[in-house]
Each structure stands twice: as structure tokens, then as C-alpha cells.
Design a protein around this motif. Structure first.
Motif, PDB file in Angstrom:
ATOM      1  N   HIS A 134      70.448  23.182  39.306  1.00  0.00           N
ATOM      2  CA  HIS A 134      69.932  22.864  40.638  1.00  0.00           C
ATOM      3  C   HIS A 134      68.696  21.981  40.571  1.00  0.00           C
ATOM      4  N   ILE A 135      68.365  21.443  41.735  1.00  0.00           N
ATOM      5  CA  ILE A 135      67.078  20.806  41.954  1.00  0.00           C
ATOM      6  C   ILE A 135      66.571  21.375  43.271  1.00  0.00           C
ATOM      7  N   ALA A 136      65.266  21.610  43.378  1.00  0.00           N
ATOM      8  CA  ALA A 136      64.695  22.194  44.583  1.00  0.00           C
ATOM      9  C   ALA A 136      63.715  21.206  45.218  1.00  0.00           C
ATOM     10  N   LEU A 137      63.853  21.055  46.522  1.00  0.00           N
ATOM     11  CA  LEU A 137      62.982  20.177  47.294  1.00  0.00           C
ATOM     12  C   LEU A 137      62.471  20.922  48.515  1.00  0.00           C
ATOM     13  N   SER A 138      61.306  20.536  49.000  1.00  0.00           N
ATOM     14  CA  SER A 138      60.821  21.114  50.247  1.00  0.00           C
ATOM     15  C   SER A 138      61.297  20.250  51.411  1.00  0.00           C
ATOM     16  N   ALA A 139      61.464  20.895  52.566  1.00  0.00           N
ATOM     17  CA  ALA A 139      61.957  20.214  53.759  1.00  0.00           C
ATOM     18  C   ALA A 139      61.236  20.753  54.985  1.00  0.00           C
ATOM     19  N   SER A 140      60.854  19.862  55.883  1.00  0.00           N
ATOM     20  CA  SER A 140      60.119  20.291  57.077  1.00  0.00           C
ATOM     21  C   SER A 140      61.033  20.907  58.132  1.00  0.00           C
ATOM     22  N   ASN A 141      62.285  20.447  58.198  1.00  0.00           N
ATOM     23  CA  ASN A 141      63.242  20.979  59.162  1.00  0.00           C
ATOM     24  C   ASN A 141      64.569  21.159  58.426  1.00  0.00           C
ATOM     25  N   LEU A 142      64.855  22.393  58.023  1.00  0.00           N
ATOM     26  CA  LEU A 142      66.051  22.635  57.216  1.00  0.00           C
ATOM     27  C   LEU A 142      67.331  22.248  57.947  1.00  0.00           C
TER      28      LEU A 142
END
Length: 140
Positions: free
Chosen positions: A9-17
Motif C-alpha cells: 500500500h501507499i498512504a496519503l492524507s485527504a481533506s475530503n475523503l
């Protein structure tokens, strides 16, 4: 039962999922495989996959994500044809999120373009990179 070894996997942050889920559904043919609220962090987490391999994109809710994939770092998605790349570019251009027009770089890079996700992370769409074939050939 398969073991989770190798690159998973790769993990990213998101402001609006929800916006990010919709983006990756449209541009990478991904859907939600898992969703939860991380009790410790109090944040919503989703795992997305295109189901072509045991790999997920993990998105974690964050009110102020810092786009770490850009201007060159990116996620890469192979498309079934040049026409598919062009169609996705047309859609992204219409939405104002196409950051690099489709370019034919020849072998081994292929035909590719860059699209910005809702938080500025870069998604590369391509045809003709044949990464899977290169990996298979290296195992022979």
C-alpha cells in the motif's frame, strides 16, 4: 491463504475523503475495500483498490493535507489503450485538473499524462509502459 508480503500500500492524507474516493473511482477504476474510523487518531480511513493486484491506496482524513505526490512524485495507473488515456485527459481537462497533457515518450515510458487529485497529489495515467511484462520477463 495469501500472505501480505512485498509492497502492499501507499498512504496519503485527504481533506475530503468522499471527493478523493470519487476521483480515484473516475480516474483509476478503484473502489473502497475497507473503511473505518481510526479510534486512536479519530480520523476516517479508507482503502481503495482496482482489484488487479493485492495493493491498496490508503486515504486518511486530514483537514490540511500536504500534497507529497507532486510535482513529479506520483501514483501510476496503466490504461487499456491510448484512447482511454485521451478520454481521461479530456475529462480531467474539463474538470480543470489536468496538470500535464498526454505525451508519447516511446519505450519504455509509453503514452502518459498527469492529473491532480482533489488534494494536489499527482496521478499518472499511461498506456504502453508494460511494467508488468518487464517484471514477468525478469523472473524468467
Amino acid at each position: 491463504m495469501a500472505k501480505d508480503i512485498g509492497f502492499t500500500h501507499i498512504a496519503l492524507s485527504a481533506s475530503n475523503l468522499d471527493s478523493s474516493i470519487a476521483f480515484y473511482q473516475r480516474y483509476a477504476n478503484m473502489s473502497v475495500m475497507h473503511e473505518r474510523i481510526d479510534e486512536e487518531a479519530g480520523k476516517r480511513v479508507v482503502w481503495l483498490s482496482d482489484k488487479t493486484r493485492p495493493f491498496v491506496l490508503v486515504l486518511v482524513q486530514n483537514s490540511q493535507p500536504v500534497p507529497i505526490l507532486g510535482p513529479f512524485a506520483h501514483l501510476g495507473v496503466g490504461c487499456e489503450s491510448r484512447r482511454a488515456v485521451d478520454d481521461l485527459c479530456d475529462r480531467a481537462r474539463h474538470e480543470g485538473i489536468l496538470s500535464k497533457e498526454a505525451t508519447d515518450s516511446g519505450d519504455p515510458v509509453g503514452y502518459w499524462a498527469f492529473i491532480n487529485d482533489p488534494d494536489g497529489h499527482i496521478l499518472e495515467i499511461s498506456y504502453g509502459q508494460e511494467i508488468g511484462l518487464a517484471v514477468e520477463a525478469s523472473e524468467a
